[in-house]
Design a protein around this motif. Structure first.
Motif, PDB file in Angstrom:
ATOM      1  N   ILE A  70      -2.800  -4.918  -3.723  1.00 32.83           N
ATOM      2  CA  ILE A  70      -2.113  -4.015  -3.492  1.00 32.83           C
ATOM      3  C   ILE A  70      -2.650  -4.998  -1.462  1.00 32.83           C
ATOM      4  CG2 ILE A  70      -2.247  -1.933  -1.626  1.00 32.83           C
ATOM      5  CD1 ILE A  70      -3.144  -1.100  -4.353  1.00 32.83           C
ATOM      6  N   PHE A  71      -4.003  -5.853  -1.058  1.00 29.79           N
ATOM      7  CA  PHE A  71      -3.208  -6.060  -0.129  1.00 29.79           C
ATOM      8  C   PHE A  71      -2.732  -7.634   0.307  1.00 29.79           C
ATOM      9  CE2 PHE A  71      -5.611  -8.811   3.319  1.00 29.79           C
ATOM     10  CZ  PHE A  71      -5.092  -8.623   3.865  1.00 29.79           C
ATOM     11  N   ILE A  72      -2.608  -8.183  -0.349  1.00 24.07           N
ATOM     12  CA  ILE A  72      -1.478  -8.759  -0.209  1.00 24.07           C
ATOM     13  C   ILE A  72       0.261  -8.332   0.038  1.00 24.07           C
ATOM     14  CG2 ILE A  72      -0.902 -11.322  -1.296  1.00 24.07           C
ATOM     15  CD1 ILE A  72      -3.429 -11.714  -2.156  1.00 24.07           C
ATOM     16  N   GLY A  73       0.153  -7.697  -1.184  1.00 24.49           N
ATOM     17  CA  GLY A  73       1.533  -6.693  -1.362  1.00 24.49           C
ATOM     18  C   GLY A  73       1.636  -6.348   0.403  1.00 24.49           C
ATOM     19  N   CYS A  74       1.229  -6.036   0.584  1.00 25.77           N
ATOM     20  CA  CYS A  74       1.365  -5.404   2.212  1.00 25.77           C
ATOM     21  C   CYS A  74       1.198  -6.313   2.935  1.00 25.77           C
ATOM     22  CB  CYS A  74      -0.067  -4.316   2.612  1.00 25.77           C
ATOM     23  SG  CYS A  74       0.470  -2.644   1.062  1.00 25.77           S
ATOM     24  N   CYS A  75       1.369  -7.708   2.969  1.00 26.58           N
ATOM     25  CA  CYS A  75       1.061  -8.072   4.118  1.00 26.58           C
ATOM     26  C   CYS A  75       2.336  -9.289   4.046  1.00 26.58           C
ATOM     27  CB  CYS A  75      -0.171  -9.574   3.766  1.00 26.58           C
ATOM     28  SG  CYS A  75      -1.340  -8.440   4.548  1.00 26.58           S
TER      29      CYS A  75
ATOM     30  N   MET B  84      -9.285  -3.771 -12.876  1.00 27.24           N
ATOM     31  CA  MET B  84      -9.452  -2.842 -11.606  1.00 27.24           C
ATOM     32  C   MET B  84      -9.990  -3.274 -10.301  1.00 27.24           C
ATOM     33  SD  MET B  84      -8.966   0.234 -12.263  1.00 27.24           S
ATOM     34  CE  MET B  84      -9.082   1.959 -12.707  1.00 27.24           C
ATOM     35  N   LYS B  85     -10.977  -4.522 -10.989  1.00 22.50           N
ATOM     36  CA  LYS B  85     -10.672  -5.074  -9.450  1.00 22.50           C
ATOM     37  C   LYS B  85      -9.815  -5.859  -8.524  1.00 22.50           C
ATOM     38  CE  LYS B  85     -15.718  -5.713 -11.029  1.00 22.50           C
ATOM     39  NZ  LYS B  85     -16.785  -6.563 -11.774  1.00 22.50           N
ATOM     40  N   ASN B  86      -9.180  -6.668  -9.275  1.00 25.73           N
ATOM     41  CA  ASN B  86      -7.722  -6.998  -8.118  1.00 25.73           C
ATOM     42  C   ASN B  86      -6.915  -6.042  -7.568  1.00 25.73           C
ATOM     43  OD1 ASN B  86      -9.494  -9.872  -9.234  1.00 25.73           O
ATOM     44  ND2 ASN B  86      -8.195  -9.624 -10.842  1.00 25.73           N
ATOM     45  N   LYS B  87      -6.424  -4.414  -8.347  1.00 22.78           N
ATOM     46  CA  LYS B  87      -6.073  -4.326  -7.795  1.00 22.78           C
ATOM     47  C   LYS B  87      -6.204  -3.660  -6.372  1.00 22.78           C
ATOM     48  CE  LYS B  87      -3.302   0.541  -8.963  1.00 22.78           C
ATOM     49  NZ  LYS B  87      -3.958   2.177  -9.822  1.00 22.78           N
ATOM     50  N   PRO B  88      -6.950  -3.467  -5.118  1.00 21.29           N
ATOM     51  CA  PRO B  88      -7.152  -3.460  -3.627  1.00 21.29           C
ATOM     52  C   PRO B  88      -6.522  -4.811  -3.404  1.00 21.29           C
ATOM     53  CG  PRO B  88      -9.271  -2.734  -4.617  1.00 21.29           C
ATOM     54  CD  PRO B  88      -8.264  -3.255  -5.810  1.00 21.29           C
ATOM     55  N   MET B  89      -7.075  -6.170  -4.443  1.00 19.92           N
ATOM     56  CA  MET B  89      -6.766  -7.337  -3.425  1.00 19.92           C
ATOM     57  C   MET B  89      -5.145  -7.243  -3.663  1.00 19.92           C
ATOM     58  SD  MET B  89      -7.280  -9.523  -1.700  1.00 19.92           S
ATOM     59  CE  MET B  89      -8.657 -10.723  -1.546  1.00 19.92           C
TER      60      MET B  89
END
Length: 164
Positions: free
Chosen positions: A8-13, A1-6
């Motif tokens: 998504i962020f890396i994927g968006c970049c 759960m904690k790594n999900k925003p990270m």
């Protein structure tokens, strides 16, 4: 759960970077030019251009001595182009490069340049650099289209220079 925003962020970049790389490598970007004239392959600069006062852009006709019929037609086209400029006449000069012989013209004459094609029209910037060439064609309809393209390019350049 904690790594999900990270993630998504890396994927968006990474996704836009990968798509941009693929677009460049696979030639997805159109290579169409918006200008109607032909860029010169070598840099041609008019000698003694700074000695005279010139406007923002200059339309020049290359009129060497040996050019007769084609240059006479283009000289008439030069007059028509000046009229077609309308409100932009104050921003554009007209010049004849070379000795026009017995041809009587209202346009100033400058020295001939051997690198330029006879009977072609050229677009020259205020520093004396020949930028675009508009070649002469034997068919009158093709010449009219070429001159119309010159006017489109010139109006676009004048528009760009006004906004900068």
């Amino acid at each position: 759960m904690k790594n999900k925003p990270m993630v998504i962020f890396i994927g968006c970049c990474l996704v836009p970077l990968v798509l941009a790389y693929l677009a460049l490598k696979l030639d997805w970007i159109p290579s169409a030019a918006t200008n109607n004239g032909e860029f010169l392959t070598t840099e041609v600069k008019i000698k003694d251009w700074k000695n005279t006062e010139h406007k923002q852009w200059t339309i020049a006709l290359n009129h060497p001595e040996q050019c007769q019929q084609a240059c006479a037609e283009q000289l008439q086209a030069l007059d028509n182009l000046y009229v077609a400029l309308g409100k932009n006449q104050g921003k554009v000069d007209m010049v004849i490069l070379g000795a026009a012989g017995q041809t009587v013209s209202a346009w100033p004459q400058l020295a001939s340049i051997e690198e330029l094609t006879p009977a072609s029209l050229y677009l020259i910037d205020h520093m004396g650099l020949v930028v675009l060439q508009y070649p002469y064609h034997d068919e009158p309809q093709q010449n009219r289209l070429t001159q119309k393209g010159l006017l489109q390019d010139l109006k676009k350049l004048l528009n760009y220079s006004r906004s900068s």
